[in-house]
Scaffold this motif. Sequence first.
Motif, PDB file in Angstrom:
ATOM      1  N   TYR A 181       0.819  -1.204   0.000  1.00 23.61           N
ATOM      2  CA  TYR A 181       0.000   0.000   0.000  1.00 23.61           C
ATOM      3  C   TYR A 181       0.854   1.256   0.000  1.00 23.61           C
ATOM      4  CZ  TYR A 181      -3.768  -3.225   1.067  1.00 23.61           C
ATOM      5  OH  TYR A 181      -4.664  -4.260   1.017  1.00 23.61           O
ATOM      6  N   ALA A 182       1.885   1.274   0.872  1.00 22.14           N
ATOM      7  CA  ALA A 182       2.669   2.505   0.973  1.00 22.14           C
ATOM      8  C   ALA A 182       3.881   2.497   0.046  1.00 22.14           C
ATOM      9  CB  ALA A 182       3.118   2.712   2.419  1.00 22.14           C
ATOM     10  N   GLY A 244      10.950   3.561  11.919  1.00 25.38           N
ATOM     11  CA  GLY A 244      10.546   4.218  10.682  1.00 25.38           C
ATOM     12  C   GLY A 244      11.159   5.605  10.577  1.00 25.38           C
ATOM     13  N   ALA A 245      11.264   6.294  11.701  1.00 24.87           N
ATOM     14  CA  ALA A 245      11.702   7.692  11.683  1.00 24.87           C
ATOM     15  C   ALA A 245      13.043   7.920  10.976  1.00 24.87           C
ATOM     16  CB  ALA A 245      11.730   8.242  13.105  1.00 24.87           C
ATOM     17  N   PRO A 246      14.078   7.129  11.267  1.00 25.43           N
ATOM     18  CA  PRO A 246      15.355   7.406  10.584  1.00 25.43           C
ATOM     19  C   PRO A 246      15.306   7.145   9.084  1.00 25.43           C
ATOM     20  CG  PRO A 246      15.639   5.778  12.354  1.00 25.43           C
ATOM     21  CD  PRO A 246      14.193   6.024  12.217  1.00 25.43           C
ATOM     22  N   THR A 247      14.296   6.380   8.630  1.00 25.57           N
ATOM     23  CA  THR A 247      14.257   6.052   7.206  1.00 25.57           C
ATOM     24  C   THR A 247      13.480   7.088   6.399  1.00 25.57           C
ATOM     25  OG1 THR A 247      12.197   4.801   7.258  1.00 25.57           O
ATOM     26  CG2 THR A 247      14.194   3.612   7.840  1.00 25.57           C
ATOM     27  N   LEU A 248      12.912   8.093   7.086  1.00 24.57           N
ATOM     28  CA  LEU A 248      12.019   9.027   6.393  1.00 24.57           C
ATOM     29  C   LEU A 248      12.616   9.686   5.161  1.00 24.57           C
ATOM     30  CD1 LEU A 248      10.137  10.700   9.337  1.00 24.57           C
ATOM     31  CD2 LEU A 248       9.243   9.154   7.606  1.00 24.57           C
ATOM     32  N   PRO A 249      13.881  10.146   5.206  1.00 28.30           N
ATOM     33  CA  PRO A 249      14.391  10.811   4.005  1.00 28.30           C
ATOM     34  C   PRO A 249      14.740   9.826   2.897  1.00 28.30           C
ATOM     35  CG  PRO A 249      15.840  11.146   5.915  1.00 28.30           C
ATOM     36  CD  PRO A 249      14.842  10.124   6.291  1.00 28.30           C
ATOM     37  N   LEU A 348      -6.044   7.763   5.109  1.00 25.16           N
ATOM     38  CA  LEU A 348      -4.666   7.305   5.202  1.00 25.16           C
ATOM     39  C   LEU A 348      -4.341   6.348   4.053  1.00 25.16           C
ATOM     40  CD1 LEU A 348      -2.068   7.313   6.820  1.00 25.16           C
ATOM     41  CD2 LEU A 348      -2.999   5.466   8.223  1.00 25.16           C
ATOM     42  N   GLY A 349      -5.283   5.458   3.764  1.00 27.64           N
ATOM     43  CA  GLY A 349      -5.072   4.501   2.676  1.00 27.64           C
ATOM     44  C   GLY A 349      -4.895   5.213   1.344  1.00 27.64           C
ATOM     45  N   ARG A 350      -5.698   6.244   1.129  1.00 23.87           N
ATOM     46  CA  ARG A 350      -5.578   6.991  -0.126  1.00 23.87           C
ATOM     47  C   ARG A 350      -4.248   7.737  -0.174  1.00 23.87           C
ATOM     48  NH1 ARG A 350      -9.649  10.560  -2.132  1.00 23.87           N
ATOM     49  NH2 ARG A 350      -9.655  11.610  -0.120  1.00 23.87           N
ATOM     50  N   LEU A 369       3.789  13.710   4.131  1.00 21.93           N
ATOM     51  CA  LEU A 369       4.541  12.487   3.845  1.00 21.93           C
ATOM     52  C   LEU A 369       5.118  11.857   5.102  1.00 21.93           C
ATOM     53  CD1 LEU A 369       6.515  13.367   0.598  1.00 21.93           C
ATOM     54  CD2 LEU A 369       4.396  12.093   0.825  1.00 21.93           C
ATOM     55  N   VAL A 370       5.573  12.686   6.021  1.00 23.31           N
ATOM     56  CA  VAL A 370       6.178  12.160   7.249  1.00 23.31           C
ATOM     57  C   VAL A 370       5.167  11.297   7.993  1.00 23.31           C
ATOM     58  CG1 VAL A 370       7.078  12.822   9.498  1.00 23.31           C
ATOM     59  CG2 VAL A 370       7.835  14.031   7.456  1.00 23.31           C
ATOM     60  N   ASN A 371       3.991  11.879   8.257  1.00 18.81           N
ATOM     61  CA  ASN A 371       2.982  11.115   8.985  1.00 18.81           C
ATOM     62  C   ASN A 371       2.546   9.886   8.216  1.00 18.81           C
ATOM     63  OD1 ASN A 371       3.113  13.087  10.840  1.00 18.81           O
ATOM     64  ND2 ASN A 371       1.141  14.028  10.348  1.00 18.81           N
ATOM     65  N   THR A 372       2.390  10.048   6.912  1.00 20.65           N
ATOM     66  CA  THR A 372       1.878   8.953   6.103  1.00 20.65           C
ATOM     67  C   THR A 372       2.839   7.769   6.122  1.00 20.65           C
ATOM     68  OG1 THR A 372       0.843  10.612   4.706  1.00 20.65           O
ATOM     69  CG2 THR A 372       0.946   8.396   3.834  1.00 20.65           C
ATOM     70  N   LYS A 373       4.146   8.064   6.003  1.00 23.61           N
ATOM     71  CA  LYS A 373       5.142   6.986   6.049  1.00 23.61           C
ATOM     72  C   LYS A 373       5.200   6.347   7.419  1.00 23.61           C
ATOM     73  CE  LYS A 373       8.493   8.297   2.577  1.00 23.61           C
ATOM     74  NZ  LYS A 373       9.883   8.611   2.288  1.00 23.61           N
ATOM     75  N   LEU A 374       5.236   7.196   8.433  1.00 21.34           N
ATOM     76  CA  LEU A 374       5.333   6.653   9.790  1.00 21.34           C
ATOM     77  C   LEU A 374       4.133   5.777  10.104  1.00 21.34           C
ATOM     78  CD1 LEU A 374       6.794   9.548  11.931  1.00 21.34           C
ATOM     79  CD2 LEU A 374       7.885   7.419  11.257  1.00 21.34           C
ATOM     80  N   MET A 375       2.953   6.208   9.653  1.00 26.28           N
ATOM     81  CA  MET A 375       1.762   5.410   9.929  1.00 26.28           C
ATOM     82  C   MET A 375       1.835   4.061   9.218  1.00 26.28           C
ATOM     83  SD  MET A 375       0.011   6.715  12.154  1.00 26.28           S
ATOM     84  CE  MET A 375      -1.611   5.997  12.182  1.00 26.28           C
TER      85      MET A 375
END
Lengths: 540, 238
Positions: A181-182, A244-249, A348-350, A369-375
Amino acid sequence: MTHPVKVGVGIGIVAAVVVLLFGGWSAILAGIVAGAAAALVTEGQSIRDRSATLRNGVISGAIVGVFILIAEIVNDILVLPLAGKDPVFPPFTLGPISIPYNMFVAGLAGLVLALAIGALTGWINSLPDKNRRLGLAILLLTFLALYPALDAAAGLGWIEQMISIMIFVVLALGLNIVVGYAGLLDLGYAAFFAIGAYATGLLLSPHLCNQSGFNCEFYQQEWSFWLVIWIAAAIVACFGLLLGAPTLPLTGDYLAIVTLGFGEIVPVVFRNLTTVTLTLPFTGICIAGCIKPLNVTAGEQGINPIARPWVPVVGSFQTGEYIPWYVLILAIIALSIFFINRLRYSRLGRAWSAMREDELAASSMGINLVNTKLMAFAMGATIAGLAGVFYASYITAIFPSVFDFTVSVIILAMVILGGVGNMTGVIVGGLIILLSDRVLLPQLATLLKDTLNTTVVPHVESPAVKDFLTVSVDPTQWRIFLFGLTLVVVMLVRPQGLIPNVRRAAEMHPDEDTWDLPLSIQQADAATQVRSVDRETTID
Amino acid sequence: MPPLLELTDIKTYYGNIQALKGISLSVAPGEVVCLIGSNGAGKTTTLRTIQGLIRPREGTMTYDGKDLVTMEADEIVKAGVSQSPEGRLVFPRMTVRENLEMGAYSRSDKVGIQADMEKILDLFPRLRERLTQKAGTLSGGEQQMLAMGRAMMSRPRLLLLDEPSMGLAPMLVEQIFRTILDINQQGTTVLLVEQNARMALAISDRGYVLQTGRIVLEDTGSNLLNSELVRKAYLGEH
Ligand SMILES: Nc1ncnc2c1ncn2[C@@H]1O[C@H](COP(=O)(O)OP(=O)(O)O)[C@@H](O)[C@H]1O
Ligand SMILES: [Mg+2]
């Protein structure tokens, strides 16, 4: 493969392999599953022609049934004698009734069931959409409810393997959130499985508590499992955010490598958390492990015993009594599917699908994007956490070596082979991979060994060849090779996975017909192109 | 009238590379303002900075009196700024309808979204014919219309358009510019980035000329069209 005959032959061959290997009453199970599968596969192509679904179900079911019957007969008159086994069935007893029968009974039962279930599924497929879903759900639930009885009656004993396989199905569903999904490639997903299992181990075993000198009754409470499952899931979700946080960039390959690193680090940490002393930074005030360092994870020895779930009537779940565990893992799968489905069609899914397609465009739409990835990481981790809780409690002991890289790889292969982004595909693909690996392959190995020993080896003169045949011919040792071969073949033949994510658009807008074939799209496109060219030339 | 958008001495970097060397510009409500300049001048970077996709290192930006510099991209969209990105970044595997729906991601008024969808489909009738088609299979012009329509779905007060005419046939370019004027007349303020200076200036109230991260000229659209610098550098006249 639009033709029901082709589908019937394809699935019939698979069913025949199973029956050839197992013989006996496996024909019943094979008939039910393959009959339904054949009808479902033919349906996918002929959805426009509702009257044809019943016919397709009958035809494909019947063909599957014929394969099963033939396989049963071959098993009885060829495979078993060659392997030096008694070809006569043990009598089938149901309570006081004892039915004398031979291979035809089992084979015909398989055929009739394949035909009947194929027809039934075909008929359900011909219903209007709403009833169709309900019908298929009822069919599936009935099968799942009857499965333990069928398994026991057929004397297959697959249920133990089924439970371990279903743990992987839960994991694959969770990883599908992250990867499917992500669109975030995670090569270290087993880390979250491990964290869930260790959280459970620490909360549900006396191991840590005994060292602390506190009251150690929590883990002995009857309800503690039902509390811990949520606590552990929440802990794993937090670790999902943390890792997840360190992988954000990062995206793509870089992200994959970092997650690979986390997947390696987590088991190592659990292996080494054996002498822990916690002090407050700067002050030197000791918080834990002051007198004697805490042995948190017991390293290679692992943590045990871990408490098991308890429910009224059934009592505490026991090792070797599979049905309560089976029901529990099914419940976890059902919960996960429900939860993931809700997520998928939520905002969130969209956001996940937009982010997967194009990050820059997604953020111009106002997607954070930050929240979406972390979620995505947190939600994926939560599901892995549930699997970890179940696993720890089911095995009652956990060791760091269980959660190595191969686990992450198998889960990823399930997701990709099944069809990235498609839950049905992920479940079916996962079941096929793991059933072949854990059920079919060992049976093949046993049969092959028996056959060699009884039929071939006595006639071989050379001791070297004899040695080779008895020692080296062992399919279970080809596991990784076969696994790799499967990956290569599926990716070459069907890169989109077994059940690709083609219906997504149709699901999002069920009122519209998106089943246009590519050709008709092209034609329509060409037609409007001509029209719009006309219109353009009339602009002044 | 106070400006809807005002940038003062904005400096934006990509790592150590300074892309904007102090941009000041303003857009009043109801205007069409265009930003012209050659490749690499910093036009896209300016729009990305306004949208909060990159943070400026120095300078101030306000939108409708609010400080834009500290706002996140999603808040900026909610506040009414939306963008049709350069290279028409549609979501290729989503249908046209799903793309438009994504444009309304920041909104939750279902009825209003449906009404706006109808309005936008009236503006771009070609999209209506292709609602269930995957965006990746659209022609270049249709993708551009989709990107603009999608940006309109958030019901912006300020629409940022990054090279809407890039790579399109002359006939389509004319249609796109006509639509931009339509959108503006329906009340949306437009900040337009273009390399096609002639057309862009012709429909703009005012324009800025950007060269290597600096604004070198600012005037009304028609004055810029007649200025020597623009004629030489951007209209290819000698
Ligand atoms: N993602 C990026 N990373 C590094 N440098 C960039 C990036 N995007 C643009 N640049 C640089 O910033 C400058 C301005 O680019 P851009 O804003 O895209 O110009 P324009 O849109 O006017 O063609 C150019 O020198 C370009 O090389
Ligand atoms: Mg640009």
